[in-house]
Design an enzyme around this catalytic site. Structure first.
Site, PDB file in Angstrom:
ATOM      1  N   CYS A 145      -3.232  11.495   3.576  1.00 43.33           N
ATOM      2  CA  CYS A 145      -3.485  10.233   2.535  1.00 43.33           C
ATOM      3  C   CYS A 145      -3.209  11.055   1.020  1.00 43.33           C
ATOM      4  CB  CYS A 145      -5.175   9.860   2.547  1.00 43.33           C
ATOM      5  SG  CYS A 145      -5.515   8.985   3.888  1.00 43.33           S
ATOM      6  N   HIS A 204      -5.085   1.480   6.952  1.00 42.35           N
ATOM      7  CA  HIS A 204      -3.371   1.746   6.730  1.00 42.35           C
ATOM      8  C   HIS A 204      -2.940   2.413   7.872  1.00 42.35           C
ATOM      9  CE1 HIS A 204      -4.773   2.927   2.349  1.00 42.35           C
ATOM     10  NE2 HIS A 204      -4.039   1.607   2.286  1.00 42.35           N
ATOM     11  N   GLU A 208       0.740  -1.191  -0.011  1.00 42.98           N
ATOM     12  CA  GLU A 208      -0.142  -0.150  -0.065  1.00 42.98           C
ATOM     13  C   GLU A 208       0.669   1.163   0.006  1.00 42.98           C
ATOM     14  OE1 GLU A 208      -3.644   0.123   0.188  1.00 42.98           O
ATOM     15  OE2 GLU A 208      -3.345  -2.230  -0.564  1.00 42.98           O
TER      16      GLU A 208
HETATM   17  O1  SUG Z   1      -7.921   2.768  -0.570  1.00 40.03           O
HETATM   18  N1  SUG Z   1     -10.726   4.944  -0.154  1.00 40.03           N
HETATM   19  C1  SUG Z   1      -9.344   4.764  -0.020  1.00 40.03           C
HETATM   20  C2  SUG Z   1      -8.557   5.519   0.836  1.00 40.03           C
HETATM   21  C3  SUG Z   1      -7.211   5.678   0.786  1.00 40.03           C
HETATM   22  C4  SUG Z   1      -6.762   6.479   1.975  1.00 40.03           C
HETATM   23  N2  SUG Z   1      -5.303   6.623   2.321  1.00 40.03           N
HETATM   24  C5  SUG Z   1      -4.459   6.557   2.974  1.00 40.03           C
HETATM   25  N3  SUG Z   1      -4.937   6.197   4.082  1.00 40.03           N
HETATM   26  N4  SUG Z   1      -3.387   6.499   2.812  1.00 40.03           N
HETATM   27  C6  SUG Z   1      -8.894   3.564   0.306  1.00 40.03           C
HETATM   28  O2  SUG Z   1      -9.611   2.919   0.867  1.00 40.03           O
HETATM   29  C7  SUG Z   1     -12.875   4.501  -1.452  1.00 40.03           C
HETATM   30  C8  SUG Z   1     -13.460   4.552  -2.550  1.00 40.03           C
HETATM   31  C9  SUG Z   1     -14.859   4.648  -2.470  1.00 40.03           C
HETATM   32  O3  SUG Z   1     -15.486   3.826  -1.808  1.00 40.03           O
HETATM   33  O4  SUG Z   1     -15.731   5.299  -3.564  1.00 40.03           O
HETATM   34  C10 SUG Z   1     -11.390   4.479  -1.309  1.00 40.03           C
HETATM   35  O5  SUG Z   1     -11.035   3.965  -2.368  1.00 40.03           O
END
Ligand code: SUG
Length: 449
Positions: free
Chosen positions: A372, A252, A176
C-alpha cells in the site's frame, strides 16, 4: 532490441498527523484500532527504513511527499470560517469526525495515489498517470489535486509523461488507483498486460456486488482509465473481485493479489471468475508464460490473509533473473498458517525465492502494508533520466529525511491532538522545508495563497 527499463517504487512519506480515526468502513484494521494513540515519528521512520533497505538492495526507490493536514481549505469549503485556529476549533466542536477526515495522513498509501501505465503499453508511447479520485471515502477524496501536482512536478517532461485529471468524483466512477491494477509482462520495457480489478459494475444493478462492505473500484472507472491511457484491448484485462472477499475485509485487490513480471501471486478467493482471468492474461502476455502462484483456502484461510496482509507484499525481481523477492509485513510471521505457508513457498522451488520481513506496524494498524505504501512506475532509462531526480532515495536523502522527521514529528497523536493549532503550524513548517529538500516547488495550498 529490447528496451532497458526498471521498476521504480515511490513510497509515500508518512505525514506529521498520522493517527487512528477509524475512517474506513470495510477496512478491518482501520476500524479495530479506532482512537488508539498513534506515533507519527515512528510511522515515518518505519517507512523510511523500508525505503532504505530496498534502495540498498539496488532497487530504484523514490519518495512522494505527504499532504498538508489538517486541510483548512476543505474545512472552509464546508462552512467553517474565521482564522485558521477558529476553523479548527469550530470543526473540533461541531464535527470531530470531519476534522479527523481532513487531518488523516492517508496519502502515505501511494498505491492509491494514481494508476500508471508504462510507455511500452500506451498508444502514444508516453507514461500515463491518472490520480485516483478515491471518491469512496471523504478523507481520501481530498487527495487527488495535490497528488496530481506532485506527480506533474516529478514527471514534468511532456515528451515522456502524460498527466490526466482524476475521474469525475462520484461513486459510479470510484477509482482507487494502482491498488486495483497489476501489470504483468515479460520485462518492464516490453508491452505488458494491465489487469484492472473492480469490485462492482456501477451502472448495472443486477450485477454481483458485495453485501456488507462497499466496493470502492468500479468497472466504469477502470475502463475509463484504460481509454485515457491509450491501452488497446490487447493490453488490458478487466476482472471482477470476488464480492465475498470484499465482505471479508478485502477492500482493495492488493490485499489479496500481487503481480510482478510474469508472476501472479493470489488467493483462490481473489477473483469472481478465476479461470477467465488467467485465460485472458495468458492470451495477451507476450514473450513469457504466466506463472500463477495460487494460495488455497486450506493453506491460508481468507481471514488470515486479511489479518497478515500476506498479499500486500512487494514482489520484486531478484538481481540476475534469479527469481523474485517477497517483501512481507512482520504480521505474516505472527500468524501460524501464513508463516508455515511462506516456508513451504520457499521450499517449493517456484518463482518466489526469498522472503524478507518489514516492520510497518504503524501503517498496518490503519490497513496499509508494504505494497500500500508504494506506487510502481516502470521507466525506461531515458524516462528515468527525464524525471526529477530530487525524490530518488540516496544515502544522503535518507539521512536528511530522517533528521527532518526527528526534528518535526511528534511521537504521540490522539484524536484530541488533531484540533491543536500548533500541530497545523508545525506541519506546514515541516512541509515547507520538505518541498525544499525534495526540490518540488510550491505544491501545497498554504504555499500558493
Ligand atoms: O484507504 N486506511 C486506508 C488504507 C489504504 C490501504 N491501501 C491499499 N490497500 N493499497 C484506506 O482504507 C484508515 C484511516 C483511519 O482510519 O484513520 C485508512 O484510510
Amino acid at each position: 532490441m529490447p528496451i532497458d527499463a526498471v521498476e521504480a517504487n515511490f513510497d509515500g512519506l508518512v505525514g506529521p498527523t498520522h493517527n487512528y480515526a477509524g475512517l474506513s468502513w470495510g477496512n478491518v484494521a482501520s476500524r479495530s484500532n479506532v482512537r488508539a494513540v498513534a506515533n507519527p515519528r515512528e510511522a515515518a521512520l518505519q517507512g523510511l527504513q523500508k525505503m532504505k533497505r530496498l534502495a540498498d538492495r539496488g532497487y530504484v526507490q523514490g519518495v512522494l511527499p505527504p499532504h498538508e493536514r489538517p486541510h483548512i481549505p476543505t474545512l472552509r469549503a464546508l462552512g467553517f470560517s474565521g482564522s485558521d485556529s477558529d476553523v479548527l476549533r469550530a470543526a473540533a466542536r461541531d464535527s470531530p469526525v470531519i476534522l479527523a477526515a481532513v487531518a488523516s495522513a492517508s496519502t502515505m498509501w501511494t498505491a492509491n495515489a494514481a494508476t500508471v501505465s508504462p510507455s511500452a503499453d500506451t498508444r502514444d508511447r508516453r507514461v500515463h498517470f491518472t490520480p485516483a479520485n478515491l471518491s469512496a471515502k471523504f478523507h481520501r477524496s481530498i487527495e487527488h489535486l495535490v497528488t496530481g501536482r506532485a506527480l506533474k512536478s516529478i514527471f514534468a517532461d511532456e515528451a515522456c509523461f502524460a498527466h490526466h485529471p482524476a475521474l469525475p468524483p462520484v461513486s459510479q466512477f470510484g477509482d482507487e488507483g494502482a491498488a486495483n491494477h497489476t501489470r504483468l509482462c515479460a520485462a518492464y520495457g516490453e508491452p505488458g498486460v494491465e489487469l484492472f480489478v473492480y469490485g462492482q459494475i456501477a451502472m448495472d444493478e443486477s450485477a454481483p456486488a458485495p453485501r456488507r462492505f462497499p466496493a470502492r473500484q468500479t468497472l466504469e472507472a477502470s475502463q475509463a482509465i484504460a481509454r485515457l491511457h491509450g491501452l488497446s484491448d490487447a493490453r488490458a484485462v478487466f476482472a471482477q473481485q470476488n464480492p465475498d472477499a470484499i465482505d471479508a475485509g478485502v477492500f482493495h485487490n492488493d490485499v489479496i493479489a500481487v503481480g510482478n513480471g510474469n508472476v501472479l501471486f493470489y488467493h483462490e478467493k481473489a477473483f469472481l471468475d478465476e479461470d477467465r482471468v488467467l485465460a485472458d492474461v495468458r492470451s495477451r502476455l507476450r514473450g513469457a508464460e504466466l506463472e500463477a502462484v495460487r494460495v488455497s483456502e486450506s493453506d491460508v484461510p481468507l481471514g488470515d490473509a486479511v489479518s497478515s496482509y500476506l498479499f500486500n507484499s512487494q514482489l520484486l525481481n531478484l538481481p540476475g533473473g534469479k527469481g523474485m523477492l517477497l517483501a512481507v509485513p512482520g504480521e505474516c510471521r505472527e500468524i501460524p498458517s501464513v508463516s508455515r505457508y511462506l516456508d513451504s513457498l520457499l521450499d517449493a522451488g517456484g518463482p518466489i525465492r526469498a522472503v524478507e520481513v518489514f516492520d510497518v506496524k504503524q501503517s498496518m494498524r490503519n490497513g496499509g502494508g508494504p505494497a500500500c505504501l508504494r506506487l510502481r512506475v516502470a521507466l525506461t532509462n531515458e524516462e528515468l533520466a527525464a524525471m526529477h531526480p530530487g525524490v530518488l532515495l540516496t544515502d544522503e536523502l535518507y539521512e536528511r529525511l530522517t533528521t527532518w522527521v526527528q526534528g518535526h514529528y511528534r511521537s504521540e497523536m490522539s484524536q484530541e491532538d488533531l484540533a491543536d493549532p500548533m500541530l497545523l503550524d508545525e506541519s506546514r513548517h515541516a512541509l515547507d522545508e520538505l518541498t525544499g529538500i525534495l526540490g518540488l516547488g510550491s505544491i501545497y495550498d498554504f504555499q500558493r495563497n
